[in-house]
Motif scaffolding. Structure first.
Motif, short mmCIF file in Angstrom:
data_model
loop_
_atom_site.label_atom_id
_atom_site.label_comp_id
_atom_site.label_asym_id
_atom_site.label_seq_id
_atom_site.Cartn_x
_atom_site.Cartn_y
_atom_site.Cartn_z
N THR A 291 72.68 -0.71 -29.24
CA THR A 291 71.42 -0.95 -30.03
C THR A 291 70.10 -1.03 -29.00
N THR A 717 76.65 1.95 -37.13
CA THR A 717 75.12 1.49 -37.10
C THR A 717 74.94 0.09 -37.17
N GLN A 720 70.14 -2.03 -41.19
CA GLN A 720 68.60 -1.57 -40.84
C GLN A 720 67.71 -2.17 -42.06
N LEU A 722 64.20 -1.85 -42.73
CA LEU A 722 62.91 -0.95 -42.39
C LEU A 722 61.49 -1.24 -43.12
N ASN A 746 58.67 0.89 -39.26
CA ASN A 746 60.05 0.00 -38.78
C ASN A 746 59.36 -0.97 -38.10
N GLU A 750 63.84 -2.51 -35.84
CA GLU A 750 65.30 -2.56 -35.69
C GLU A 750 65.43 -1.25 -34.87
N THR A 752 69.03 1.02 -33.56
CA THR A 752 70.62 1.38 -33.84
C THR A 752 70.55 2.74 -33.46
N THR A 754 71.05 6.58 -34.79
CA THR A 754 71.29 7.69 -35.85
C THR A 754 72.23 8.68 -35.77
N LEU A 769 67.48 5.31 -33.24
CA LEU A 769 66.37 5.16 -34.24
C LEU A 769 65.10 4.96 -33.67
#
Length: 782
Positions: A291, A717, A720, A722, A746, A750, A752, A754, A769
């Motif tokens: 994260t 992940t 999310q 967003l 975003n 968030e 995490t 991709t 992300l």
């Protein structure tokens, strides 16, 4: 669904109330289109789509399709189509830095995340009728897009092989044939600059020319503590021109463009103490989370350079009863990329990849009607491609000053070639009042060739690379043929209601393994995979079409699935090849999307998707860990490689639930108008790689093997939520239309991955992300 999502919905609702204008929707616009707006053909918001090679309204098309227009991307100042994730049910688009413009696309849980150009996508990306043949290049710029049509489910009849998951059908704007321009500049977080220019000329009657230029640059959102600078920087330029000629019965459009991109292919180290590389790395760089930790990186300098010119020629001849269409396409790319794959400050695995790729295609089709109840599209298609790849690797070099081309005396060289042709037909027959039968099919032939070799213990100069410099490991030449049919039926009790059902078969071609390390595996092809898809759905309109609701349910039977497998052989004792898993998978899902326009200027859109999937008898070979005690007195094979049972693992890029909500409102003002948009996209956790979290010794068909207890938690992940928002102020300047926009992407920040990957117990890496981002845009149109 976690409580944070409920809080996010409330925040979105409150933000909607606070904002007094929403413009440029997530779907095609309500206003009459200009050259850079969506195709919305009527006052009640009917959207025209061409996904079935016919112009028809979205609500009358008996397939699961969502139309997304350019405005939803412009509102967020998006650089590429990645921000479409969640804008249509069961659609994921993520980026991986292992290749230029490389995308991991998933529709309805079907994806294949591999950048090698001998591998083909599961989701097709089609730009103005031209299919992009590899995952590299699919993450196209969002600049100058008129509309994106997201077709869910196999689309082989009209779009060909390698569309078993679905298709993103992208339409660029056409020349307006009159003088005008659109100029825009944006600045945002991470020192991100975007500039855009579109200029049109023409005689307002039968010819027009459009020229464009798009520049983007950013410092990146990673913190590289080794280089003491931002990581993940990129800069790119896209430019070109399109020429359109039209008469009463004939039109032709020639488009020529080029993309030049340079970027930092940064990866984050997510290796843990169970992996080999961690023994050589500083302790602070191992055992990190996926994260917040992934935004701090330790990699050595690396760069990727990408050049991709292309040309498209479309011609249409209207003969009255029949329309003839020709689409010719050519694309070429040149890539030079260095990359620190281990992502640590220790020099463990650093590569230099040089490759070239060229594709060309020709489609000829005829469409028309026979009487008032029967229409058709028939045609033929040819596709050819060739590529070469040379990779130099610096493995356990412990000296980053020695470039891979002067380190690796066993550089790998791969050359591949594809020739494909197909014949297809798609038919609609209104056989009874309010009933229509849709049917068709495509016969495809694919020839695949691959040559694989390694340098024979000598350095190879990148400037003199040729096949003769390498010792052949092996080569292959194989043909694949497949007929893929489809059939559907729809019933319309009235103009506001449609029910439909369909069955279709998708086909993804076979080929050869680019990572094969022995003559036997290099010359043995993997076989095609197929998907049988059943779908039922309904499209409903209420309140004089102010409210439109679409529902679909589907079952996909995934057979002969292509996966990377580990088998004995090669310099290291084992090798990774592509093979088939006969068991396959079953994927079931429900989908919803809807639009509500309660009053003029106000619009709500929403999507929701629920998906359940599982593998069937997914058994593949892998290196067996030492020290396991197998049931029944079994012992591991002498090769150390045995069966792995992955049947309990999740499919990758297949979240169980996803959904979105967006509100838009536009109001007139004394100076012009104010428009605002706020949207929330929710995506449940999903896995990004078939991998192993833990293993249990097992008897698999009388052979010592292991049961895999789910995918590695590091490649999963986070949930999310967003949240995106924008506000646009439209006003006039000296007779021109100008606008100023503030935007945020975003906004809940968030964090995490991709893309995340574990490598055979050696190390693991991931990519992050984009965190919360915001900025402003100033533009003018005349």
């Amino acid at each position: 669904m976690r409580p944070a999502f409920s809080r996010s919905v409330a925040l979105a609702a409150l933000t909607t109330t606070a904002l007094f204008g929403l413009a440029v929707p997530a779907y095609a616009q309500d206003a009459a289109p200009q050259s850079d707006s969506a195709t919305d053909s009527s006052d009640n918001g009917e959207i025209i789509v061409s996904a079935r090679r016919r112009d028809e309204t979205l609500q009358s098309t008996p397939v699961a399709i969502t139309a997304v227009n350019a405005a939803s991307l412009e509102n967020k100042a998006s650089v590429n189509i990645g921000d479409l994730t969640g804008a249509a049910p069961n659609l994921l688009i993520t980026q991986q830095n292992s290749g230029a413009q490389a995308a991991n696309l998933s529709i309805r849980g079907l994806t294949y995340a591999d950048i090698e150009k001998s591998q083909t996508p599961t989701v097709g990306v089609v730009i103005d009728g031209i299919t992009i043949g590899t995952n590299t290049g699919q993450l196209v710029d969002s600049f100058d897009i008129e509309q994106v049509e997201v077709l869910r489910g196999p689309q082989g009849t009209l779009f060909g092989a390698n569309t078993i998951g679905g298709v993103l059908n992208i339409r660029r704007t056409k020349p307006t044939m009159h003088t005008g321009a659109k100029l825009e500049a944006s600045y945002g977080r991470w020192n991100t600059w975007n500039t855009k220019a579109i200029v049109n000329f023409g005689n307002d009657t039968n010819w027009g020319v459009k020229a464009w230029y798009f520049h983007n640059a950013t410092d990146g959102f990673y913190n590289n503590v080794i280089q003491k600078r931002s990581g993940g920087w990129s800069k790119g330029d896209t430019f070109g021109a399109s020429m359109l000629y039209k008469s009463d019965t004939f039109d032709a459009q020639l488009t020529v463009e080029n993309t030049i991109q340079s970027f930092d292919p940064v990866v984050a180290n997510i290796a843990n103490s169970s992996e080999v590389f961690c023994a050589f790395e500083p302790a602070v760089e191992c055992n990190r989370n996926n994260t917040k930790d992934i935004y701090t990186v330790f990699s050595a300098p690396a760069e990727s350079h990408y050049h991709a010119p292309s040309a498209t020629l479309e011609m249409n001849l209207d003969l009255g009863a029949i329309k003839l269409t020709s689409i010719t396409g050519w694309r070429h790319s040149r890539e030079e990329q260095t990359q620190d794959f281990d992502g640590s400050s220790t020099d463990l695995y650093y590569v230099d990849r040089r490759q070239h790729y060229t594709q060309w295609s020709q489609e000829l089709r005829a469409s028309g009607q026979v009487g008032s109840t029967f229409d058709y599209v028939v045609g033929g298609y040819f596709f050819g491609s060739k590529y070469d790849l040379t990779q130099w690797s610096r493995v356990f070099g412990f000296n980053p000053t020695v470039v891979p081309t002067l380190f690796d005396k066993n550089a790998q060289h791969v050359e591949g070639k594809t020739n494909s042709y197909a014949f297809f037909g798609d038919f609609n027959w209104a056989f009874a009042d309010r009933w229509r039968l849709s049917f068709g099919g495509r016969w495809s032939h694919d020839n695949k060739k691959l040559w694989n070799g390694f340098a024979p213990g000598v350095l190879v100069d990148p400037a003199t690379v040729s096949q003769s410099k390498f010792a052949a490991v092996g080569s292959g030449n194989a043909n694949f043929n497949k007929f893929t049919p489809k059939v559907g039926i729809d019933f319309r009790p009235n103009s506001d209601v449609m029910f439909y059902g369909s069955w279709s078969r998708g086909y993804r071609s076979g080929g050869f393994s680019p990572r094969a390390a022995t003559a036997a595996t290099a010359s043995t092809p993997f076989q095609p995979e197929t998907v049988d898809a059943w779908e039922i759905g309904t499209k409903l309109a209420f309140l004089d079409r102010k409210l439109q609701l679409n529902f679909a349910g589907f079952v996909s039977d995934y057979k002969n699935m292509q996966q990377n497998l580990t088998v004995p052989g090669g310099p290291t004792g084992n090798q990774t090849i592509t093979g088939n898993v006969p068991g396959g998978a079953i994927i079931r899902g429900l989908e919803f999307d809807g639009t509500f326009r309660p009053v003029e200027g106000l619009k709500f859109t929403a999507t929701a998707a629920y998906m359940k999937s599982h593998f069937r008898n997914f058994i593949a070979n892998g290196v067996l860990p030492a020290g396991l005690v197998y049931p029944g007195g079994l012992t591991a094979p002498a090769s150390g490689i045995g069966p792995y049972n992955y049947s309990a693992n999740h499919l990758i890029y297949a979240p169980e639930f996803s959904g979105s909500f967006e509100a838009e409102y536009k109001v007139p003002t004394s100076f012009g108008s104010v428009a605002a948009t706020v949207g929330l996209r929710h995506i449940a956790p999903y896995d990004e790689q078939i991998s192993a979290n833990s293993l249990t010794a097992a008897n698999i068909g009388g052979v010592a093997g292991v049961t895999v207890n789910g995918n590695d938690v590091r490649v999963r992940t986070q949930t999310q939520d967003l949240l995106d928002a924008s506000m646009t102020f439209n006003f006039a300047v000296s007779g021109a239309d100008a606008y100023f926009r503030v935007y945020g992407r975003n906004l809940l920040d968030e964090r995490t991955t991709t893309h995340a990957f574990t490598v055979a117990g050696l190390w693991s890496f991931g990519m992050g992300l984009e965190p919360a981002s915001y900025g402003a845009t100033l533009g003018i149109k005349f």
